[in-house]
Design a protein around this motif. Sequence first.
Motif, PDB file in Angstrom:
ATOM      1  N   LEU A 182       0.831  -1.198   0.000  1.00 30.50           N
ATOM      2  CA  LEU A 182       0.000   0.000   0.000  1.00 30.50           C
ATOM      3  C   LEU A 182       0.872   1.258   0.000  1.00 30.50           C
ATOM      4  O   LEU A 182       0.627   2.202  -0.766  1.00 30.50           O
ATOM      5  N   PHE A 183       1.891   1.273   0.833  1.00 27.07           N
ATOM      6  CA  PHE A 183       2.809   2.412   0.892  1.00 27.07           C
ATOM      7  C   PHE A 183       3.492   2.639  -0.451  1.00 27.07           C
ATOM      8  O   PHE A 183       3.578   3.781  -0.935  1.00 27.07           O
ATOM      9  N   GLU A 184       3.944   1.580  -1.074  1.00 27.90           N
ATOM     10  CA  GLU A 184       4.623   1.707  -2.362  1.00 27.90           C
ATOM     11  C   GLU A 184       3.666   2.171  -3.459  1.00 27.90           C
ATOM     12  O   GLU A 184       4.060   2.921  -4.357  1.00 27.90           O
ATOM     13  N   ALA A 185       2.406   1.723  -3.388  1.00 29.57           N
ATOM     14  CA  ALA A 185       1.420   2.171  -4.368  1.00 29.57           C
ATOM     15  C   ALA A 185       1.188   3.668  -4.262  1.00 29.57           C
ATOM     16  O   ALA A 185       1.092   4.377  -5.275  1.00 29.57           O
ATOM     17  N   VAL A 186       1.089   4.175  -3.035  1.00 26.72           N
ATOM     18  CA  VAL A 186       0.921   5.620  -2.836  1.00 26.72           C
ATOM     19  C   VAL A 186       2.172   6.361  -3.297  1.00 26.72           C
ATOM     20  O   VAL A 186       2.082   7.423  -3.943  1.00 26.72           O
ATOM     21  N   GLU A 187       3.329   5.813  -2.975  1.00 21.87           N
ATOM     22  CA  GLU A 187       4.597   6.461  -3.315  1.00 21.87           C
ATOM     23  C   GLU A 187       4.776   6.588  -4.831  1.00 21.87           C
ATOM     24  O   GLU A 187       5.361   7.564  -5.309  1.00 21.87           O
ATOM     25  N   LEU A 189       2.251   6.848  -6.906  1.00 17.42           N
ATOM     26  CA  LEU A 189       1.025   7.493  -7.394  1.00 17.42           C
ATOM     27  C   LEU A 189       0.070   6.515  -8.072  1.00 17.42           C
ATOM     28  O   LEU A 189      -0.749   6.912  -8.900  1.00 17.42           O
ATOM     29  N   ASP A 190       0.158   5.238  -7.694  1.00 28.28           N
ATOM     30  CA  ASP A 190      -0.765   4.230  -8.217  1.00 28.28           C
ATOM     31  C   ASP A 190      -1.968   4.184  -7.280  1.00 28.28           C
ATOM     32  O   ASP A 190      -2.134   3.257  -6.480  1.00 28.28           O
ATOM     33  N   TYR A 191      -2.831   5.186  -7.407  1.00 31.76           N
ATOM     34  CA  TYR A 191      -3.921   5.340  -6.445  1.00 31.76           C
ATOM     35  C   TYR A 191      -5.007   4.289  -6.608  1.00 31.76           C
ATOM     36  O   TYR A 191      -5.722   3.986  -5.645  1.00 31.76           O
ATOM     37  N   ALA A 194      -3.757   1.549  -4.511  1.00 32.80           N
ATOM     38  CA  ALA A 194      -3.785   2.006  -3.121  1.00 32.80           C
ATOM     39  C   ALA A 194      -5.209   1.981  -2.567  1.00 32.80           C
ATOM     40  O   ALA A 194      -5.443   1.533  -1.438  1.00 32.80           O
ATOM     41  N   HIS A 195      -6.173   2.466  -3.368  1.00 34.61           N
ATOM     42  CA  HIS A 195      -7.571   2.452  -2.927  1.00 34.61           C
ATOM     43  C   HIS A 195      -8.053   1.022  -2.696  1.00 34.61           C
ATOM     44  O   HIS A 195      -8.748   0.738  -1.714  1.00 34.61           O
ATOM     45  N   ALA A 198      -6.329  -0.345   0.515  1.00 35.81           N
ATOM     46  CA  ALA A 198      -6.807   0.349   1.710  1.00 35.81           C
ATOM     47  C   ALA A 198      -8.257  -0.022   2.018  1.00 35.81           C
ATOM     48  O   ALA A 198      -8.612  -0.277   3.177  1.00 35.81           O
TER      49      ALA A 198
END
Length: 224
Positions: A182-187, A189-191, A194-195, A198
Amino acid sequence: MSAEWESIFLSLRLAGLVTVMLLVIATPLAWWLARSRDPLRPVVEALTALPLVLPPTVLGFYLLILLNPQSPIGSFWREWTGGSLTFSFAGLVVASIVYSLPFAVQPLQTAFASVGRGQLEAATSLGAGPLDRFLHIVIPHSIRGYITAAVLSFSHTLGEFGIVLMMGGSIPGETRVVSIALFEAVETLDYDTAHTLAAGLILFAFVTLLAVFALNRRFPVHVR
């Protein structure tokens, strides 16, 4: 299998293993804390609860020092298994046990403290040994404590981030758990990813809490 599903299954495997091990470790410790009058009990109680107030990075840092391949423990592990405790799944298990210990110990301690001494004394007078008393009186009266300890340990392990990042980094299939994914997805910008991750964690948290409340209603509290 996608990297995200791999991270989810790795997280479930980690949380399941840690939960089982924590219940085994926490049971005698919680029983001692609930029943002992030893002057050292407050010290042990404080040490057990320390992960609740310490930043995960502090625990992760000292575990890295304690378990690295050059340390006595890390060196022994490498000679015994051929692998390393740091940046490995085994290291995540150790770190997760340390970090989630109070979430298993405290519910069990509360449950054990609520078991009436009169019932245990009556069982003793009928010839029941310590193990019989524990298995047939203490555990049945502490089911709510075990349910709560198991759910909290599993959920807390599943959601860990800081300590698993410090101890394991992000090795696909080995240490890249869902919180790291999840952290890497946000980092990056793969929202969308991430969504998805999460929302999955939120849904899991809600369902597990709903389940524990429903189960606890089936096991009433036993008053002394």
